[in-house]
Design a protein around this motif. Structure first.
Motif, PDB file in Angstrom:
ATOM      1  N   LEU A 173       0.824  -1.209   0.000  1.00 13.93           N
ATOM      2  CA  LEU A 173       0.000   0.000   0.000  1.00 13.93           C
ATOM      3  C   LEU A 173       0.861   1.263   0.000  1.00 13.93           C
ATOM      4  O   LEU A 173       0.503   2.269  -0.631  1.00 13.93           O
ATOM      5  CB  LEU A 173      -0.926   0.002   1.216  1.00 13.93           C
ATOM      6  N   SER A 174       2.002   1.196   0.676  1.00 12.64           N
ATOM      7  CA  SER A 174       2.917   2.348   0.699  1.00 12.64           C
ATOM      8  C   SER A 174       3.432   2.649  -0.701  1.00 12.64           C
ATOM      9  O   SER A 174       3.477   3.810  -1.128  1.00 12.64           O
ATOM     10  CB  SER A 174       4.090   2.068   1.646  1.00 12.64           C
ATOM     11  N   THR A 175       3.802   1.601  -1.422  1.00 12.50           N
ATOM     12  CA  THR A 175       4.287   1.786  -2.792  1.00 12.50           C
ATOM     13  C   THR A 175       3.189   2.354  -3.685  1.00 12.50           C
ATOM     14  O   THR A 175       3.419   3.287  -4.468  1.00 12.50           O
ATOM     15  CB  THR A 175       4.775   0.445  -3.373  1.00 12.50           C
ATOM     16  N   ALA A 176       1.993   1.799  -3.561  1.00  9.83           N
ATOM     17  CA  ALA A 176       0.869   2.269  -4.384  1.00  9.83           C
ATOM     18  C   ALA A 176       0.557   3.737  -4.099  1.00  9.83           C
ATOM     19  O   ALA A 176       0.262   4.513  -5.020  1.00  9.83           O
ATOM     20  CB  ALA A 176      -0.364   1.400  -4.119  1.00  9.83           C
ATOM     21  N   LEU A 177       0.649   4.129  -2.832  1.00  9.74           N
ATOM     22  CA  LEU A 177       0.351   5.521  -2.468  1.00  9.74           C
ATOM     23  C   LEU A 177       1.407   6.474  -3.031  1.00  9.74           C
ATOM     24  O   LEU A 177       1.075   7.550  -3.529  1.00  9.74           O
ATOM     25  CB  LEU A 177       0.275   5.647  -0.945  1.00  9.74           C
ATOM     26  N   ILE A 178       2.677   6.065  -2.971  1.00 13.84           N
ATOM     27  CA  ILE A 178       3.745   6.891  -3.549  1.00 13.84           C
ATOM     28  C   ILE A 178       3.495   7.115  -5.037  1.00 13.84           C
ATOM     29  O   ILE A 178       3.606   8.236  -5.550  1.00 13.84           O
ATOM     30  CB  ILE A 178       5.120   6.224  -3.335  1.00 13.84           C
ATOM     31  N   ILE A 179       3.134   6.038  -5.733  1.00 12.22           N
ATOM     32  CA  ILE A 179       2.878   6.140  -7.178  1.00 12.22           C
ATOM     33  C   ILE A 179       1.640   6.986  -7.447  1.00 12.22           C
ATOM     34  O   ILE A 179       1.625   7.850  -8.337  1.00 12.22           O
ATOM     35  CB  ILE A 179       2.724   4.740  -7.797  1.00 12.22           C
ATOM     36  N   GLY A 180       0.579   6.732  -6.677  1.00  9.62           N
ATOM     37  CA  GLY A 180      -0.666   7.452  -6.894  1.00  9.62           C
ATOM     38  C   GLY A 180      -0.562   8.938  -6.615  1.00  9.62           C
ATOM     39  O   GLY A 180      -1.189   9.755  -7.294  1.00  9.62           O
ATOM     40  N   LEU A 181       0.258   9.321  -5.630  1.00 11.05           N
ATOM     41  CA  LEU A 181       0.415  10.740  -5.294  1.00 11.05           C
ATOM     42  C   LEU A 181       1.219  11.483  -6.360  1.00 11.05           C
ATOM     43  O   LEU A 181       1.098  12.697  -6.509  1.00 11.05           O
ATOM     44  CB  LEU A 181       1.091  10.876  -3.927  1.00 11.05           C
ATOM     45  N   ASN A 182       2.089  10.760  -7.063  1.00 10.23           N
ATOM     46  CA  ASN A 182       2.749  11.285  -8.267  1.00 10.23           C
ATOM     47  C   ASN A 182       3.430  12.647  -8.039  1.00 10.23           C
ATOM     48  O   ASN A 182       3.174  13.617  -8.743  1.00 10.23           O
ATOM     49  CB  ASN A 182       1.726  11.391  -9.401  1.00 10.23           C
ATOM     50  N   GLN A 183       4.306  12.674  -7.047  1.00  8.35           N
ATOM     51  CA  GLN A 183       5.081  13.877  -6.781  1.00  8.35           C
ATOM     52  C   GLN A 183       6.496  13.717  -7.323  1.00  8.35           C
ATOM     53  O   GLN A 183       7.022  12.603  -7.383  1.00  8.35           O
ATOM     54  CB  GLN A 183       5.153  14.149  -5.276  1.00  8.35           C
ATOM     55  N   GLU A 184       7.118  14.808  -7.702  1.00  8.74           N
ATOM     56  CA  GLU A 184       8.489  14.766  -8.193  1.00  8.74           C
ATOM     57  C   GLU A 184       9.412  15.488  -7.219  1.00  8.74           C
ATOM     58  O   GLU A 184       9.158  16.635  -6.847  1.00  8.74           O
ATOM     59  CB  GLU A 184       8.590  15.401  -9.588  1.00  8.74           C
ATOM     60  N   PHE A 185      10.473  14.779  -6.808  1.00  7.11           N
ATOM     61  CA  PHE A 185      11.501  15.359  -5.946  1.00  7.11           C
ATOM     62  C   PHE A 185      12.815  15.381  -6.714  1.00  7.11           C
ATOM     63  O   PHE A 185      13.035  14.564  -7.624  1.00  7.11           O
ATOM     64  CB  PHE A 185      11.651  14.543  -4.668  1.00  7.11           C
ATOM     65  N   ALA A 186      13.674  16.274  -6.316  1.00  5.96           N
ATOM     66  CA  ALA A 186      14.961  16.413  -7.007  1.00  5.96           C
ATOM     67  C   ALA A 186      15.757  15.122  -6.968  1.00  5.96           C
ATOM     68  O   ALA A 186      16.432  14.757  -7.943  1.00  5.96           O
ATOM     69  CB  ALA A 186      15.759  17.564  -6.381  1.00  5.96           C
ATOM     70  N   VAL A 187      15.668  14.389  -5.836  1.00  6.10           N
ATOM     71  CA  VAL A 187      16.444  13.155  -5.692  1.00  6.10           C
ATOM     72  C   VAL A 187      16.029  12.114  -6.732  1.00  6.10           C
ATOM     73  O   VAL A 187      16.831  11.276  -7.151  1.00  6.10           O
ATOM     74  CB  VAL A 187      16.297  12.580  -4.260  1.00  6.10           C
TER      75      VAL A 187
END
Length: 614
Positions: free
Chosen positions: A257-271
């Motif tokens: 679920l953590s992975t799915a949430l990261i993908i679903g939130l679709n944010q871009e970070f410099a790293v």
């Protein structure tokens, strides 16, 4: 369909493959690195669901085109890897070639997960020595790719006309897969681990990330950032702390679920956009393919320590770079059918050669390769253990025919061989002794379980088998039994636990006035004996576990001798610590990592037996 490059997914791929590689090479702080595979499953589910459903929206989805794209993406690198390591193993570790070919033909057509489930048993090769074990996850994914578009096509009209209804259907299907995993875990965690439909929920959770991606965009940027950081911390926690026993499980929900949430939130970070991170994400598939067989090679050559692991990881990266640039990045769009033909050809060649006597194509190691691959189905099943006939393999107790337990009415003395598979390995030797000395041998042996009431074992039915033996069979037949011989893998337990078990045995049989002898701990080797023999005589290899394995065996035998006195049968020569030519070609055991049936063993057992029988 062209999909915009997702740096967050590339970052997750890099993180996942690092976790898996460092886990496999036994690096500290990566005890749960296998969670990386679950992350890969979620990513695959998200991307495949997005491709299919976006095609539905634009009314341009073509299921055959979908399959073709998956073929050109996955097959070339995998088939190349299988071919390359087939050559390497043929020349470097030929004793493993038949086992490799068996794994190769199942991997080439993506059913290795099923093959490994069917061949992951007590007498099968340890996973640490299977060059293609890691392809199970690719087979699961491929089966998902085959079924998902067909399944979603059934609900295509619902998706286009009633999005909420479709989402509910998708959630229900995900839930059913999850429940199937939980149910199968009760009976067989191995089934839950390997089989497609018990792992499909992880990929479908990735699909849910796509279905609810728009809703997730309504969350404020600050909350998104907090959620993403929290999810990464949870994934990292499991990479460090997760335990492989009983995985997947309810806890698997958290990293999935953590992975799915990261993908679903679709944010871009410099790293995410760091070149090295992106490049590792690009290499992730090839790195996953090549790191595991290279690790297995390091184990066979006794280079499994962490310091050598760094070298082999660098070697894995080198192989993956070559694979990525020379194989993965090539355009195979117009070569789908040649690729499929190559896959079937590789299957046919590997399957055919796996059935041929290895002496035909191996000059110096053919016999060793044959025994390594066929021990379970030849010597073990038909002669040595009487697998499934007199030796209970821990499964299907209801169907296990116990008629062999009936004590013959022929006025001969009756001796019972009692214990786990380490006792079972002496069945043939003791039967030969029994024929020469005119007594009956009754074999009561079962996988991985000390013979006592309510024993400890992962084989629940073996516990039930011994409970029946001790609560019914022995009390009913004790007057006909002249001697009991016990053997077990004593080295598996601490001295304290072993003391408790031996005390039970002595008190139980003393109650019925039945004499008991204990056959000592057998030789233990850290890998299958034929390969160990070949590697030592060819390369002079010394495995790091050899000395500790020998010392553990010696300590247990010293304890048994001190505790049991003349009721202990010593079958080892304490002066012999090294494997030499004189050990071959005795029969050896491909799972217990020991050889047996030598004159030394026979004489040691027979001499003590005859003393007691007189």
């Amino acid at each position: 369909m062209t999909i915009k490059f997702r740096y967050d997914i590339s970052f997750l791929r890099a993180l996942s493959v690092i976790a898996v590689v460092f886990y496999h090479f036994n690096f500290p702080l990566f005890e749960g690195g296998f969670v990386g595979v679950d992350v890969f499953f979620v990513i695959s589910g998200f991307l495949m669901t997005k491709i299919i459903l976006s095609g539905f929206e634009k009314e341009n989805f073509n299921v055959l085109e979908f399959y073709k794209r998956r073929v050109v993406r996955i097959f070339p690198a995998l088939l190349t890897m299988i071919f390359i390591f087939g050559i390497i193993i043929y020349f470097l570790i030929p004793t493993q070639i038949i086992l490799y070919l068996r794994s190769a033909f199942s991997s080439s057509l993506f059913f290795s997960n099923i093959y490994y489930f069917l061949h992951t048993g007590y007498f099968d090769q340890s996973s640490h020595y299977n060059f293609l074990l890691h392809t199970w996850s690719l087979s699961v994914e491929w089966q998902f790719y085959l079924i998902l578009p067909l399944l979603l096509l059934v609900f295509k009209n619902i998706y286009r006309k009633n999005r909420n209804g479709f989402n509910i259907i998708f959630i229900v299907l995900t839930f059913l897969s999850f429940i199937s995993m939980m149910v199968h875990n009760v009976y067989s965690s191995t089934f839950s681990f390997f089989i497609f439909y018990t792992r499909a929920w992880e990929m479908m959770v990735g699909g849910l990330a796509f279905l609810y991606e728009k809703e997730l965009q309504n969350i404020s940027k600050r909350i998104k950032n907090i959620l993403i950081v929290s999810c990464f911390l949870l994934i990292l926690y499991f990479v460090i702390k997760a335990e492989s026993n009983w995985w997947p499980s309810l806890l698997t929900l958290i990293p999935v679920l953590s992975t799915a949430l990261i993908i679903g939130l679709n944010q871009e970070f410099a790293v995410y956009k760091l070149r090295l991170i992106k490049y590792l994400g690009d290499l992730s598939y090839s790195l996953y393919l090549y790191h595991w067989p290279l690790y297995v090679i390091s184990v066979f050559f006794g280079l499994g320590r962490v310091r050598y692991g760094i070298i082999f990881i660098l070697l894995s990266i080198l192989f993956s770079i070559v694979s990525y640039h020379l194989v993965e990045k090539r355009d195979y769009t117009k070569k789908v059918y040649p690729i499929m033909f190559s896959s079937f050809l590789l299957f046919g060649v590997c399957f055919s050669f796996s059935k041929i006597d290895a002496n035909v194509y191996l000059k110096n190691a053919g016999t060793l390769a044959n025994i390594t691959a066929n021990y379970k189905t030849s010597d073990a099943a038909k002669r040595q253990y009487n697998l499934g006939y007199k030796h209970f393999t821990g499964r299907n107790l209801v169907d296990f025919d116990k008629s062999f337990l009936k004590i013959p009415d022929n006025q001969k003395k009756n001796i019972i061989l009692l214990g786990d598979s380490h006792a079972g390995m002496f069945a043939q030797t003791l039967n030969n002794i029994a024929e020469r000395n005119d007594f009956n041998l009754i074999q009561i042996t079962a996988d991985g379980t000390y013979p006592m009431i309510d024993s400890e074992s992962i084989f629940k039915e073996s516990i039930l088998y011994f409970n029946d033996i001790f609560q019914n069979y022995l009390p009913n037949n004790h007057s006909k039994i002249d001697l009991v011989l016990i053997n077990y893998n004593y080295a598996n337990y601490s001295q304290e636990k072993l003391s408790t078990k031996i005390k039970f045995s002595e008190e139980y049989f003393a109650k019925y006035k039945i004499p008991v002898l204990f056959i000592g701990q057998t030789e233990l080797y850290p890998e299958d004996f034929p390969t160990l023999y070949y590697m030592k005589n060819t390369y002079g290899t010394t495995l790091p576990q050899e000395e500790s394995t020998y010392l553990r065996t010696k300590l247990r035998n010293d304890y048994l001798q001190k505790t049991l006195g003349n009721r202990y049968i010593n079958i080892l020569d304490d002066k012999v610590k090294k494997i030499s030519n004189k050990n071959y070609p005795y029969i050896y055991d491909n799972n217990h990592l020991t050889y047996y049936g030598t004159e030394q063993h026979r004489k040691a057992i027979e001499n003590v037996l005859l003393r007691f029988l007189k």
